[in-house]
Design a protein around this motif. Structure first.
Motif, PDB file in Angstrom:
ATOM      1  N   ASP A  48      -4.721   0.782   6.819  1.00  0.00           N
ATOM      2  CA  ASP A  48      -5.873   0.484   5.972  1.00  0.00           C
ATOM      3  C   ASP A  48      -6.817   1.675   5.948  1.00  0.00           C
ATOM      4  OD1 ASP A  48      -5.377  -2.528   5.573  1.00  0.00           O
ATOM      5  OD2 ASP A  48      -5.298  -2.308   7.750  1.00  0.00           O
ATOM      6  N   ALA A  49      -7.345   1.991   4.770  1.00  0.00           N
ATOM      7  CA  ALA A  49      -8.245   3.134   4.636  1.00  0.00           C
ATOM      8  C   ALA A  49      -9.436   3.035   5.568  1.00  0.00           C
ATOM      9  CB  ALA A  49      -8.719   3.254   3.185  1.00  0.00           C
ATOM     10  N   ALA A  50      -9.876   1.826   5.855  1.00  0.00           N
ATOM     11  CA  ALA A  50     -11.040   1.643   6.721  1.00  0.00           C
ATOM     12  C   ALA A  50     -10.802   2.166   8.133  1.00  0.00           C
ATOM     13  CB  ALA A  50     -11.437   0.172   6.772  1.00  0.00           C
ATOM     14  N   GLN A  51      -9.539   2.371   8.521  1.00  0.00           N
ATOM     15  CA  GLN A  51      -9.262   2.922   9.848  1.00  0.00           C
ATOM     16  C   GLN A  51      -9.874   4.310  10.006  1.00  0.00           C
ATOM     17  OE1 GLN A  51      -4.978   2.516   9.781  1.00  0.00           O
ATOM     18  NE2 GLN A  51      -5.024   0.482  10.691  1.00  0.00           N
ATOM     19  N   ALA A 154      -4.311   0.201  -7.835  1.00  0.00           N
ATOM     20  CA  ALA A 154      -2.909   0.252  -7.429  1.00  0.00           C
ATOM     21  C   ALA A 154      -2.744   0.121  -5.922  1.00  0.00           C
ATOM     22  CB  ALA A 154      -2.269   1.554  -7.911  1.00  0.00           C
ATOM     23  N   GLY A 155      -3.838  -0.121  -5.229  1.00  0.00           N
ATOM     24  CA  GLY A 155      -3.793  -0.264  -3.789  1.00  0.00           C
ATOM     25  C   GLY A 155      -3.503  -1.691  -3.359  1.00  0.00           C
ATOM     26  N   ALA A 156      -3.616  -1.930  -2.065  1.00  0.00           N
ATOM     27  CA  ALA A 156      -3.249  -3.224  -1.493  1.00  0.00           C
ATOM     28  C   ALA A 156      -4.073  -4.364  -2.073  1.00  0.00           C
ATOM     29  CB  ALA A 156      -3.425  -3.167   0.024  1.00  0.00           C
ATOM     30  N   THR A 157      -5.391  -4.267  -1.961  1.00  0.00           N
ATOM     31  CA  THR A 157      -6.263  -5.340  -2.422  1.00  0.00           C
ATOM     32  C   THR A 157      -6.404  -5.330  -3.936  1.00  0.00           C
ATOM     33  OG1 THR A 157      -7.496  -5.192  -0.339  1.00  0.00           O
ATOM     34  CG2 THR A 157      -8.550  -6.365  -2.153  1.00  0.00           C
ATOM     35  N   GLY A 158      -6.604  -4.145  -4.512  1.00  0.00           N
ATOM     36  CA  GLY A 158      -6.839  -4.047  -5.949  1.00  0.00           C
ATOM     37  C   GLY A 158      -5.713  -4.605  -6.785  1.00  0.00           C
ATOM     38  N   SER A 159      -4.464  -4.373  -6.374  1.00  0.00           N
ATOM     39  CA  SER A 159      -3.333  -4.850  -7.162  1.00  0.00           C
ATOM     40  C   SER A 159      -3.277  -6.372  -7.187  1.00  0.00           C
ATOM     41  CB  SER A 159      -2.024  -4.274  -6.612  1.00  0.00           C
ATOM     42  OG  SER A 159      -1.813  -4.662  -5.263  1.00  0.00           O
ATOM     43  N   SER A 298       4.285 -15.947 -10.364  1.00  0.00           N
ATOM     44  CA  SER A 298       3.188 -15.415 -11.165  1.00  0.00           C
ATOM     45  C   SER A 298       2.388 -14.333 -10.449  1.00  0.00           C
ATOM     46  CB  SER A 298       2.243 -16.553 -11.581  1.00  0.00           C
ATOM     47  OG  SER A 298       1.787 -17.288 -10.468  1.00  0.00           O
ATOM     48  N   LEU A 299       2.803 -13.991  -9.237  1.00  0.00           N
ATOM     49  CA  LEU A 299       2.102 -12.956  -8.474  1.00  0.00           C
ATOM     50  C   LEU A 299       3.125 -11.978  -7.916  1.00  0.00           C
ATOM     51  CD1 LEU A 299      -0.871 -12.358  -7.618  1.00  0.00           C
ATOM     52  CD2 LEU A 299      -0.360 -13.495  -5.462  1.00  0.00           C
ATOM     53  N   THR A 300       3.012 -10.712  -8.310  1.00  0.00           N
ATOM     54  CA  THR A 300       3.906  -9.672  -7.804  1.00  0.00           C
ATOM     55  C   THR A 300       3.340  -9.101  -6.510  1.00  0.00           C
ATOM     56  OG1 THR A 300       4.673  -9.070 -10.011  1.00  0.00           O
ATOM     57  CG2 THR A 300       4.921  -7.404  -8.281  1.00  0.00           C
ATOM     58  N   VAL A 301       4.162  -9.061  -5.472  1.00  0.00           N
ATOM     59  CA  VAL A 301       3.738  -8.519  -4.182  1.00  0.00           C
ATOM     60  C   VAL A 301       4.234  -7.080  -4.074  1.00  0.00           C
ATOM     61  CG1 VAL A 301       3.830  -8.779  -1.687  1.00  0.00           C
ATOM     62  CG2 VAL A 301       3.852 -10.818  -3.152  1.00  0.00           C
ATOM     63  N   ALA A 302       3.298  -6.150  -3.965  1.00  0.00           N
ATOM     64  CA  ALA A 302       3.641  -4.726  -3.866  1.00  0.00           C
ATOM     65  C   ALA A 302       3.418  -4.256  -2.436  1.00  0.00           C
ATOM     66  CB  ALA A 302       2.789  -3.911  -4.831  1.00  0.00           C
ATOM     67  N   GLU A 303       4.488  -3.830  -1.786  1.00  0.00           N
ATOM     68  CA  GLU A 303       4.408  -3.352  -0.402  1.00  0.00           C
ATOM     69  C   GLU A 303       4.981  -1.944  -0.317  1.00  0.00           C
ATOM     70  OE1 GLU A 303       4.699  -7.672   1.853  1.00  0.00           O
ATOM     71  OE2 GLU A 303       6.487  -6.415   1.758  1.00  0.00           O
ATOM     72  N   ASP A 304       4.252  -1.068   0.353  1.00  0.00           N
ATOM     73  CA  ASP A 304       4.626   0.339   0.510  1.00  0.00           C
ATOM     74  C   ASP A 304       4.933   0.551   1.993  1.00  0.00           C
ATOM     75  OD1 ASP A 304       4.609   3.160   0.761  1.00  0.00           O
ATOM     76  OD2 ASP A 304       3.307   3.351  -0.982  1.00  0.00           O
ATOM     77  N   GLY A 315       1.124   7.734   7.259  1.00  0.00           N
ATOM     78  CA  GLY A 315       0.786   6.576   6.454  1.00  0.00           C
ATOM     79  C   GLY A 315      -0.690   6.483   6.150  1.00  0.00           C
ATOM     80  N   LEU A 316      -1.540   6.708   7.158  1.00  0.00           N
ATOM     81  CA  LEU A 316      -2.984   6.623   6.952  1.00  0.00           C
ATOM     82  C   LEU A 316      -3.494   7.773   6.093  1.00  0.00           C
ATOM     83  CD1 LEU A 316      -5.750   5.435   7.401  1.00  0.00           C
ATOM     84  CD2 LEU A 316      -5.823   6.553   9.649  1.00  0.00           C
ATOM     85  N   ILE A 317      -3.032   8.974   6.368  1.00  0.00           N
ATOM     86  CA  ILE A 317      -3.461  10.134   5.574  1.00  0.00           C
ATOM     87  C   ILE A 317      -3.075   9.945   4.109  1.00  0.00           C
ATOM     88  CG2 ILE A 317      -3.083  12.616   5.233  1.00  0.00           C
ATOM     89  CD1 ILE A 317      -2.677  12.727   8.363  1.00  0.00           C
ATOM     90  N   GLY A 318      -1.897   9.375   3.876  1.00  0.00           N
ATOM     91  CA  GLY A 318      -1.461   9.119   2.515  1.00  0.00           C
ATOM     92  C   GLY A 318      -2.338   8.108   1.793  1.00  0.00           C
ATOM     93  N   VAL A 319      -2.735   7.054   2.479  1.00  0.00           N
ATOM     94  CA  VAL A 319      -3.621   6.056   1.870  1.00  0.00           C
ATOM     95  C   VAL A 319      -4.948   6.687   1.482  1.00  0.00           C
ATOM     96  CG1 VAL A 319      -5.023   4.015   2.385  1.00  0.00           C
ATOM     97  CG2 VAL A 319      -2.581   4.017   2.912  1.00  0.00           C
ATOM     98  N   LEU A 320      -5.470   7.539   2.334  1.00  0.00           N
ATOM     99  CA  LEU A 320      -6.744   8.203   2.038  1.00  0.00           C
ATOM    100  C   LEU A 320      -6.620   9.136   0.838  1.00  0.00           C
ATOM    101  CD1 LEU A 320      -7.790   9.008   5.716  1.00  0.00           C
ATOM    102  CD2 LEU A 320      -8.787   7.257   4.219  1.00  0.00           C
ATOM    103  N   ASN A 321      -5.405   9.641   0.596  1.00  0.00           N
ATOM    104  CA  ASN A 321      -5.159  10.530  -0.547  1.00  0.00           C
ATOM    105  C   ASN A 321      -4.590   9.794  -1.752  1.00  0.00           C
ATOM    106  OD1 ASN A 321      -6.044  12.897   0.749  1.00  0.00           O
ATOM    107  ND2 ASN A 321      -4.077  13.106   1.807  1.00  0.00           N
ATOM    108  N   GLY A 322      -4.453   8.471  -1.633  1.00  0.00           N
ATOM    109  CA  GLY A 322      -4.001   7.676  -2.765  1.00  0.00           C
ATOM    110  C   GLY A 322      -2.526   7.758  -3.075  1.00  0.00           C
ATOM    111  N   THR A 323      -1.680   8.051  -2.077  1.00  0.00           N
ATOM    112  CA  THR A 323      -0.243   8.154  -2.350  1.00  0.00           C
ATOM    113  C   THR A 323       0.466   6.809  -2.342  1.00  0.00           C
ATOM    114  OG1 THR A 323       0.321   8.485  -0.017  1.00  0.00           O
ATOM    115  CG2 THR A 323      -0.182  10.462  -1.329  1.00  0.00           C
ATOM    116  N   ASN A 324      -0.181   5.790  -1.827  1.00  0.00           N
ATOM    117  CA  ASN A 324       0.461   4.474  -1.732  1.00  0.00           C
ATOM    118  C   ASN A 324       0.360   3.704  -3.039  1.00  0.00           C
ATOM    119  OD1 ASN A 324      -2.467   4.265  -1.004  1.00  0.00           O
ATOM    120  ND2 ASN A 324      -1.982   2.076  -0.955  1.00  0.00           N
TER     121      ASN A 324
END
Length: 336
Positions: A48-51, A154-159, A298-304, A315-324
């Protein structure tokens, strides 16, 4: 004791952007399990980006120090228990950290009755889904026919937020950081439009996508994206402050949105932050709704998903840079 554990420790404190040098993977002895504690093998780690914000400290968590094991919410399997609440083999969630094996007080764990792939309990059936549900429906008070804009779409919560707003009968616009994500949001998740905050014409594109203004802005980003969206808010619009990922990966975050509170007063806008734990007594409500939408298709689950404990910093550095795309997590091990 025999070395049987690996853990990622904080090796250095970041001055600006986080990188792999701020972590070190070290061998360690498994800690003994004392009365009232439970020892767990870590199976899945939530990224999570909050980390990143935990390095400075936030209201609900003290600041990290050099040498600390990197904390994280995880799914684990009990391997040793000195509590009547859990037995070996149980699947649980809790803050077990970036490591192979963690020991925590039993009261810090929640048991899972597994009815879906385990990864779902970190994404749509976990904190992410609960956050999206209450942020949109309670904090945002969204209504059918309204225009909903989601940053970090396109992130975890937003999607999930965007899809749930569509289920409520809203026009949904996503804000993301690439043309590929724009295409994914509109073609795969059913968003009505998507705009790229990196484009020079971002402000104009958002205006064109929301000709009647924004009724609900679900913000995961903050910074200039929030500034831009505030300028497009409709009368009595609601801003849901869920995250500020644009401000995490720096020691010099911006001071906040320009024009506040004036812009709020001028259009009677409500702006509110929240934590998912504010709704702890209603978790079952959210989970039943989310499970129902999944079963209906009716709900698509997107997992990276990244494989292996070794991938946690990446993984964390990628989330901060929006790669997920969707909810990022680390698969460490399978249950035995």
């Amino acid at each position: 004791m025999t070395v049987t554990d690996r853990r990622w420790r904080v090796a250095a404190m970041p001055d600006e952007q986080l990188d792999s040098s701020h972590f070190e993977l070290v061998p360690a002895d498994r800690p003994e399990v004392s009365d009232g504690e439970v020892g767990c093998r870590v199976l899945w780690i939530s990224i999570d980006a909050a980390q990143r914000a935990w390095f400075q400290g936030v209201s609900y968590r003290g600041a990290l120090n050099i040498g600390d094991t990197m904390p994280a919410f995880c799914i684990g399997q009990v391997v040793e228990s000195r509590s009547d609440d859990f037995a070996p083999g149980d699947i649980v969630t809790g803050h077990l950290g970036w490591q192979d094996y963690g020991v925590v007080d039993a009261e810090e764990l929640t048991g899972i009755e597994v009815k879906a792939p385990l990864s779902r309990y970190l994404s749509v059936l976990g904190i992410t889904g609960i956050t999206a549900y209450f942020g949109l429906f309670d904090v945002g008070d969204v209504k059918s026919g309204e225009t909903v804009v989601v940053s970090g779409a396109a992130g975890a919560t937003g999607s999930l937020v965007g899809q749930m707003a569509k289920l409520r009968g809203c026009r949904v616009v996503g804000i993301c950081g690439s043309a590929e994500k724009q295409e994914w949001l509109t073609s795969k998740l059913g968003f009505d439009a998507a705009v790229n905050y990196r484009d020079e014409n971002f402000r104009t594109a958002l205006k064109e996508a929301c000709p009647d203004g924004i009724d609900v802005f679900f913000d995961n980003v903050g910074g200039t994206t929030l500034d831009t969206a505030l300028g497009r808010m409709a009368y009595r619009g609601r801003v849901v402050c869920c995250g500020v990922v644009s401000q995490y990966d720096t020691t010099t975050p911006s001071r906040g949105a320009r024009g506040v509170p004036g812009v709020l007063i001028g259009k009677s806008i409500t702006m509110r932050g929240f934590l998912y734990t504010d709704y702890s007594d209603r978790f079952d409500e959210a989970l039943q709704a989310l499970q129902g939408w999944i079963e209906q298709g009716s709900l698509t689950v997107a997992e990276d998903i990244l494989e292996g404990l070794e991938k946690a910093p990446e993984g964390l550095i990628g989330v901060l840079n929006g790669t997920n795309v969707g909810k990022r997590m680390i698969h460490v091990a399978d249950p035995s």
